[in-house]
Write an enzyme that holds these catalytic residues in place. Structure first.
Site, mmCIF file in Angstrom:
data_model
loop_
_atom_site.group_PDB
_atom_site.id
_atom_site.type_symbol
_atom_site.label_atom_id
_atom_site.label_comp_id
_atom_site.label_asym_id
_atom_site.label_seq_id
_atom_site.Cartn_x
_atom_site.Cartn_y
_atom_site.Cartn_z
ATOM 1 N N SER A 177 0.628 -1.220 -0.057
ATOM 2 C CA SER A 177 0.000 -0.077 -0.125
ATOM 3 C C SER A 177 0.844 1.235 -0.071
ATOM 4 O O SER A 177 2.192 1.202 0.431
ATOM 5 C CB SER A 177 -0.785 -0.037 1.068
ATOM 6 O OG SER A 177 -1.404 1.165 1.612
ATOM 7 N N TYR A 201 -2.463 -0.546 10.579
ATOM 8 C CA TYR A 201 -2.418 -1.075 9.108
ATOM 9 C C TYR A 201 -1.160 -0.516 8.460
ATOM 10 O O TYR A 201 -0.585 -1.595 7.713
ATOM 11 C CB TYR A 201 -3.622 -0.527 8.461
ATOM 12 C CG TYR A 201 -3.871 -0.763 6.848
ATOM 13 C CD1 TYR A 201 -4.401 -1.898 6.566
ATOM 14 C CD2 TYR A 201 -3.277 0.344 5.976
ATOM 15 C CE1 TYR A 201 -4.456 -2.293 5.051
ATOM 16 C CE2 TYR A 201 -3.333 -0.146 4.564
ATOM 17 C CZ TYR A 201 -4.096 -1.366 4.229
ATOM 18 O OH TYR A 201 -4.123 -1.680 2.970
#
Length: 262
Positions: free
Chosen positions: A146, A159
């Site tokens: 990501s 995350y």
């Protein structure tokens, strides 16, 4: 004689977490490039509709269950996946989750859920699948990261830790397994609308705020990743390993005005 470096005909690709979202786009792209697919979901039957869609597209695929948070599930899956087509050439470690909370509100359980799913799981799935690849002297492992693998964002502490960990894990595995002919890379999407974050994209003010920070002036569309996933899975990337490929519209350039508007 021309050669198509992006042709995956005769190869077998595993895509985890393919019951929805980006996993389905990755699967379609690899299938259209010629790969046979093994797609996974946590619950049996969750990929049935997608299997039918793939069949309608002329893509051969099989579905298996996999819970990346459970050791026994990973072991059983690896055996079943190898038996399905007799080999595995490509692994896309896509299964993941997120829980958005301010750092003060993150619980012990939240942290474990995210890190077990996004970091521990991909490592042990890769470990299990790479055994077969190492014996054959060939493999492509693509860990899905990501933009949070390289940037920090409020509300995404665990995350971001998991995605940053994926980047570091990828470099270590690339060093470990390069001698077996296995490449390991990260495909890191920028801001894409998915099931996990769709509520944010319903806020027009936030979308405009996001677009101002992206040089290409729009959030990503899932099919913007098609070329990148096929590239990393194919011979076109054969001398690339331990790297992170950001597909982010340029948001990681840190867009900031360096002149005064007049």
């Amino acid at each position: 004689m021309s050669y198509n470096f992006f042709d995956l005909t005769g190869q077998v690709a595993v895509v985890t977490g393919a019951s929805r979202g980006l996993g389905q786009y990755f699967s379609r792209a690899l299938g259209r490039a010629g790969a046979k697919l093994i797609i996974t979901s946590r619950k049996a039957g969750d990929c049935d509709l997608f299997l039918q869609e793939l069949s309608d597209l002329g893509i051969e695929a099989k579905a298996l269950t996999l819970n990346v948070r459970e050791k026994d599930s990973i072991s059983a899956f690896a055996s079943a996946a190898e038996a399905a087509y007799g080999k595995i050439d490509i692994l896309v470690n896509n299964a993941g989750c997120n829980i958005r909370k301010p750092a003060f509100e993150v619980t012990w359980e939240d942290w474990n859920t995210i890190l077990d799913t996004n970091l521990r799981g991909p490592f042990f799935v890769a470990q299990a699948i790479a055994q077969n690849m190492a014996q054959r002297g060939y493999g492509r492992i693509i860990n899905i990261g990501s933009v949070t693998s390289v940037f920090g964002y409020s509300g995404l502490s665990p995350y971001g830790a998991s995605r940053g960990g994926i980047r570091q894990l990828t470099m270590s595995l690339a060093d470990d397994w390069g001698k077996y002919g296995i490449t390991v890379n990260v495909l890191a999407p920028g801001w894409f609308r998915t099931e996990q974050n769709k509520v944010m994209y319903e806020d027009e003010t936030w979308v405009e705020y996001l677009k101002e920070r992206i040089p290409l002036n729009r959030p990503g569309k899932p099919d913007d990743l098609d070329g990148a996933i096929v590239f990393l899975a194919s011979e076109a990337s054969r001398y690339m390993t331990g790297q992170i490929l950001l597909v982010d519209g340029g948001i990681t350039v840190g867009r900031t005005r360096a002149t005064v508007n007049k």
